[in-house]
Design a protein around this motif. Structure first.
Motif, mmCIF file in Angstrom:
data_model
loop_
_atom_site.group_PDB
_atom_site.id
_atom_site.type_symbol
_atom_site.label_atom_id
_atom_site.label_comp_id
_atom_site.label_asym_id
_atom_site.label_seq_id
_atom_site.Cartn_x
_atom_site.Cartn_y
_atom_site.Cartn_z
ATOM 1 N N ALA A 114 0.603 -1.126 0.061
ATOM 2 C CA ALA A 114 0.118 0.092 0.323
ATOM 3 C C ALA A 114 0.912 1.505 -0.085
ATOM 4 O O ALA A 114 0.691 2.415 -0.610
ATOM 5 C CB ALA A 114 -1.400 0.172 1.264
ATOM 6 N N ILE A 115 1.713 1.492 0.408
ATOM 7 C CA ILE A 115 2.946 2.346 0.686
ATOM 8 C C ILE A 115 3.575 2.735 -0.437
ATOM 9 O O ILE A 115 3.110 3.915 -1.277
ATOM 10 C CB ILE A 115 3.761 2.107 1.773
ATOM 11 C CG1 ILE A 115 3.721 2.253 3.277
ATOM 12 C CG2 ILE A 115 5.051 3.796 1.877
ATOM 13 C CD1 ILE A 115 4.056 1.638 4.254
ATOM 14 N N ARG A 155 2.660 1.944 -3.578
ATOM 15 C CA ARG A 155 0.919 2.355 -4.481
ATOM 16 C C ARG A 155 1.435 3.268 -3.974
ATOM 17 O O ARG A 155 0.590 4.359 -5.577
ATOM 18 C CB ARG A 155 0.011 1.458 -4.008
ATOM 19 C CG ARG A 155 -0.366 0.599 -4.955
ATOM 20 C CD ARG A 155 -1.772 -0.636 -4.859
ATOM 21 N NE ARG A 155 -1.687 -1.981 -5.371
ATOM 22 C CZ ARG A 155 -1.112 -2.627 -5.281
ATOM 23 N NH1 ARG A 155 0.229 -2.970 -4.207
ATOM 24 N NH2 ARG A 155 -1.358 -3.639 -5.681
ATOM 25 N N THR A 156 0.486 4.156 -2.147
ATOM 26 C CA THR A 156 0.533 5.476 -2.420
ATOM 27 C C THR A 156 1.869 7.041 -3.427
ATOM 28 O O THR A 156 1.534 7.880 -3.723
ATOM 29 C CB THR A 156 1.126 6.028 -1.004
ATOM 30 O OG1 THR A 156 -0.356 5.638 -0.143
ATOM 31 C CG2 THR A 156 0.192 7.138 -0.530
ATOM 32 N N LYS A 200 3.847 12.439 2.860
ATOM 33 C CA LYS A 200 2.800 12.339 2.765
ATOM 34 C C LYS A 200 2.490 10.301 3.356
ATOM 35 O O LYS A 200 1.488 9.858 3.029
ATOM 36 C CB LYS A 200 2.368 12.623 1.075
ATOM 37 C CG LYS A 200 2.265 13.358 0.898
ATOM 38 C CD LYS A 200 2.416 13.796 -0.077
ATOM 39 C CE LYS A 200 2.327 15.255 -0.885
ATOM 40 N NZ LYS A 200 2.371 15.521 -2.366
ATOM 41 N N VAL A 201 3.735 10.092 3.290
ATOM 42 C CA VAL A 201 2.876 8.411 3.434
ATOM 43 C C VAL A 201 3.287 8.130 5.217
ATOM 44 O O VAL A 201 3.948 6.707 5.149
ATOM 45 C CB VAL A 201 4.392 7.340 2.505
ATOM 46 C CG1 VAL A 201 3.495 7.297 1.092
ATOM 47 C CG2 VAL A 201 5.578 7.434 2.812
ATOM 48 N N ARG A 212 1.214 6.923 -6.556
ATOM 49 C CA ARG A 212 0.287 7.475 -7.399
ATOM 50 C C ARG A 212 0.554 9.100 -6.446
ATOM 51 O O ARG A 212 0.237 9.628 -7.524
ATOM 52 C CB ARG A 212 -0.647 7.440 -6.251
ATOM 53 C CG ARG A 212 -2.199 7.766 -5.991
ATOM 54 C CD ARG A 212 -3.248 8.234 -5.624
ATOM 55 N NE ARG A 212 -3.520 6.317 -5.303
ATOM 56 C CZ ARG A 212 -3.655 5.997 -4.286
ATOM 57 N NH1 ARG A 212 -2.947 6.191 -2.981
ATOM 58 N NH2 ARG A 212 -3.166 4.988 -3.650
ATOM 59 N N GLU A 213 1.112 9.577 -6.092
ATOM 60 C CA GLU A 213 2.121 10.961 -5.939
ATOM 61 C C GLU A 213 2.898 10.943 -6.509
ATOM 62 O O GLU A 213 3.047 12.449 -6.808
ATOM 63 C CB GLU A 213 2.690 11.460 -4.351
ATOM 64 C CG GLU A 213 1.689 10.957 -3.365
ATOM 65 C CD GLU A 213 0.558 11.591 -3.284
ATOM 66 O OE1 GLU A 213 0.873 12.642 -3.517
ATOM 67 O OE2 GLU A 213 -1.114 11.918 -2.553
#
Length: 151
Positions: free
Chosen positions: A6-7, A9-10, A29-30, A13-14
């Protein structure tokens, strides 16, 4: 295949929203440290998941107000190698992308020019003179909205 959590993917995305962010800004942000975030980015790069970062230029402000998508069907596939055609077409600076596709045309090109007369010059003098070029279909870009894909 690389495990992506998930990190990761974040982070991806960012980066798709702003590829110029520093590892420190991404880390905030993460909720990771900057070194840990940097290591994750390097791991994603090494695995080929993160293949590069792009600069988004305003072509109109650079004097390139026309974008045309060309479909090109090669006339003589047996006499002209695909590599020779690709090498020749990518040497034309106005050609921004070359995609070898399956369908009605063999290639789809994205071509930029100052205006339509400039595009016509590029088409007639540079693209149509390449060996093997047969049918050509042109679609002028009217507007474009780019949305980052879901990650």
């Amino acid at each position: 295949m690389t495990e992506i959590d998930a990190i990761d993917r974040t982070l991806l995305r960012e980066l798709s929203l702003d590829a110029g962010q520093s590892a420190g800004a991404l880390a905030r942000k993460v909720n990771l440290s900057q070194p840990a975030t940097y290591r994750r980015l390097r791991r994603l790069e090494a695995a080929g998941v993160l293949a590069g970062r792009w600069l988004d230029l305003d072509l109109e402000r650079l004097g390139l107000g026309v974008t045309v998508f060309l479909g090109i069907k090669l006339a003589t596939k047996g006499r002209v190698s695909l590599q020779d055609f690709e090498r020749a077409i990518t040497a034309i600076p106005e050609v921004q992308s070359v995609q070898h596709v399956l369908g009605l045309y063999d290639y789809r090109l994205r071509v930029v020019a100052r205006d339509l007369p400039d595009f016509e010059r590029v088409l007639r003098r540079r693209i149509m003179t390449l060996p093997g070029v047969g049918e050509v279909e042109a679609n002028v870009l009217l507007s474009e909205e780019v949305r980052p894909g879901p990650i």
